[in-house]
Design a protein around this motif. Structure first.
Motif, mmCIF file in Angstrom:
data_model
loop_
_atom_site.group_PDB
_atom_site.id
_atom_site.type_symbol
_atom_site.label_atom_id
_atom_site.label_comp_id
_atom_site.label_asym_id
_atom_site.label_seq_id
_atom_site.Cartn_x
_atom_site.Cartn_y
_atom_site.Cartn_z
ATOM 1 N N VAL A 38 27.288 50.616 132.296
ATOM 2 C CA VAL A 38 28.533 49.847 132.292
ATOM 3 C C VAL A 38 28.262 48.402 132.682
ATOM 4 O O VAL A 38 28.817 47.469 132.086
ATOM 5 C CB VAL A 38 29.576 50.503 133.219
ATOM 6 N N ASP A 39 27.393 48.190 133.659
ATOM 7 C CA ASP A 39 27.032 46.829 134.044
ATOM 8 C C ASP A 39 26.358 46.085 132.901
ATOM 9 O O ASP A 39 26.619 44.898 132.672
ATOM 10 C CB ASP A 39 26.108 46.843 135.266
ATOM 11 N N ARG A 40 25.472 46.771 132.166
ATOM 12 C CA ARG A 40 24.832 46.132 131.012
ATOM 13 C C ARG A 40 25.858 45.791 129.941
ATOM 14 O O ARG A 40 25.773 44.752 129.292
ATOM 15 C CB ARG A 40 23.738 47.032 130.440
ATOM 16 N N LEU A 41 26.831 46.675 129.720
ATOM 17 C CA LEU A 41 27.872 46.396 128.732
ATOM 18 C C LEU A 41 28.715 45.190 129.136
ATOM 19 O O LEU A 41 29.149 44.415 128.287
ATOM 20 C CB LEU A 41 28.781 47.621 128.550
ATOM 21 N N GLU A 43 27.707 42.588 130.523
ATOM 22 C CA GLU A 43 26.945 41.364 130.284
ATOM 23 C C GLU A 43 26.977 40.908 128.833
ATOM 24 O O GLU A 43 26.613 39.778 128.531
ATOM 25 C CB GLU A 43 25.492 41.577 130.711
ATOM 26 N N VAL A 44 27.419 41.755 127.913
ATOM 27 C CA VAL A 44 27.424 41.421 126.496
ATOM 28 C C VAL A 44 28.482 40.360 126.222
ATOM 29 O O VAL A 44 29.615 40.440 126.694
ATOM 30 C CB VAL A 44 27.705 42.683 125.645
ATOM 31 N N ASP A 45 28.077 39.326 125.448
ATOM 32 C CA ASP A 45 29.006 38.254 125.086
ATOM 33 C C ASP A 45 29.946 38.757 123.988
ATOM 34 O O ASP A 45 29.514 39.053 122.872
ATOM 35 C CB ASP A 45 28.229 37.036 124.592
ATOM 36 N N THR A 46 31.227 38.864 124.308
ATOM 37 C CA THR A 46 32.217 39.327 123.337
ATOM 38 C C THR A 46 33.173 38.215 122.937
ATOM 39 O O THR A 46 34.234 38.485 122.374
ATOM 40 C CB THR A 46 33.016 40.514 123.920
ATOM 41 N N GLU A 47 32.802 37.003 123.208
ATOM 42 C CA GLU A 47 33.649 35.859 122.851
ATOM 43 C C GLU A 47 33.817 35.799 121.328
ATOM 44 O O GLU A 47 32.853 35.842 120.574
ATOM 45 C CB GLU A 47 33.001 34.560 123.345
ATOM 46 N N GLY A 48 35.057 35.756 120.880
ATOM 47 C CA GLY A 48 35.352 35.657 119.454
ATOM 48 C C GLY A 48 35.341 36.988 118.720
ATOM 49 O O GLY A 48 35.513 37.030 117.512
ATOM 50 N N VAL A 49 35.128 38.085 119.429
ATOM 51 C CA VAL A 49 35.126 39.399 118.804
ATOM 52 C C VAL A 49 36.531 39.978 118.902
ATOM 53 O O VAL A 49 37.100 40.072 119.989
ATOM 54 C CB VAL A 49 34.113 40.349 119.479
ATOM 55 N N THR A 50 37.083 40.343 117.763
ATOM 56 C CA THR A 50 38.427 40.907 117.750
ATOM 57 C C THR A 50 38.390 42.354 118.231
ATOM 58 O O THR A 50 37.596 43.147 117.734
ATOM 59 C CB THR A 50 39.008 40.867 116.319
ATOM 60 N N PRO A 51 39.241 42.699 119.192
ATOM 61 C CA PRO A 51 39.257 44.084 119.665
ATOM 62 C C PRO A 51 39.697 45.043 118.558
ATOM 63 O O PRO A 51 40.515 44.699 117.710
ATOM 64 C CB PRO A 51 40.291 44.075 120.788
ATOM 65 N N LEU A 52 39.133 46.233 118.577
ATOM 66 C CA LEU A 52 39.473 47.255 117.597
ATOM 67 C C LEU A 52 40.329 48.338 118.249
ATOM 68 O O LEU A 52 40.189 48.638 119.426
ATOM 69 C CB LEU A 52 38.199 47.907 117.047
ATOM 70 N N SER A 53 41.210 48.935 117.466
ATOM 71 C CA SER A 53 41.958 50.074 117.981
ATOM 72 C C SER A 53 41.121 51.340 117.905
ATOM 73 O O SER A 53 41.399 52.322 118.573
ATOM 74 C CB SER A 53 43.251 50.258 117.191
ATOM 75 N N HIS A 54 40.089 51.312 117.061
ATOM 76 C CA HIS A 54 39.212 52.465 116.891
ATOM 77 C C HIS A 54 37.842 51.929 116.494
ATOM 78 O O HIS A 54 37.751 50.971 115.731
ATOM 79 C CB HIS A 54 39.769 53.388 115.796
ATOM 80 N N PRO A 55 36.745 52.533 116.978
ATOM 81 C CA PRO A 55 35.422 51.994 116.653
ATOM 82 C C PRO A 55 35.029 52.147 115.187
ATOM 83 O O PRO A 55 34.160 51.433 114.712
ATOM 84 C CB PRO A 55 34.477 52.782 117.560
ATOM 85 N N LEU A 56 35.658 53.051 114.472
ATOM 86 C CA LEU A 56 35.343 53.245 113.061
ATOM 87 C C LEU A 56 36.483 52.715 112.209
ATOM 88 O O LEU A 56 37.655 52.867 112.550
ATOM 89 C CB LEU A 56 35.124 54.737 112.759
ATOM 90 N N ASP A 57 36.150 52.130 111.100
ATOM 91 C CA ASP A 57 37.174 51.632 110.185
ATOM 92 C C ASP A 57 37.604 52.786 109.285
ATOM 93 O O ASP A 57 37.140 52.925 108.154
ATOM 94 C CB ASP A 57 36.622 50.464 109.351
#
Length: 95
Positions: A38-41, A43-57
């Protein structure tokens, strides 16, 4: 955040789980690895990433909204111990 043996035993007590010391040590290791991930996650740069309602399209296929069975309420209510106005009557259990 470091997980210690006492933390696992307290969580087990609160959850009303019987846990011996060997299992608790294994859970200390497992929970520590989960928190490290969770700590590693975080640290991931998510700037400009649109949140998804589901991980799969994917879309959920829906069936047609239509009646497929006959109304058998009267048949079922004939064998019920008590009914009134189409409802099943049951004894009061909460006062």
């Amino acid at each position: 955040m470091a997980i210690e043996h006492a933390d696992v035993m307290r969580a087990a007590h609160l959850a009303r789980l019987g846990l011996d010391d060997n299992d608790a040590e294994r859970y200390v290791e497992d929970l520590s690895r989960i928190l490290e991930m969770v700590d590693r996650l975080a640290e991931v740069d998510t700037e400009g990433v649109t949140p998804l309602s589901h991980p799969l399209d994917a879309t959920q296929p829906l069936r047609a909204d239509e009646v497929t069975e006959a109304d058998r309420r009267d048949t079922f209510q004939r064998i019920a111990p008590a009914t009134a106005d189409g409802l099943y009557l049951v004894p009061r259990v909460v006062e």
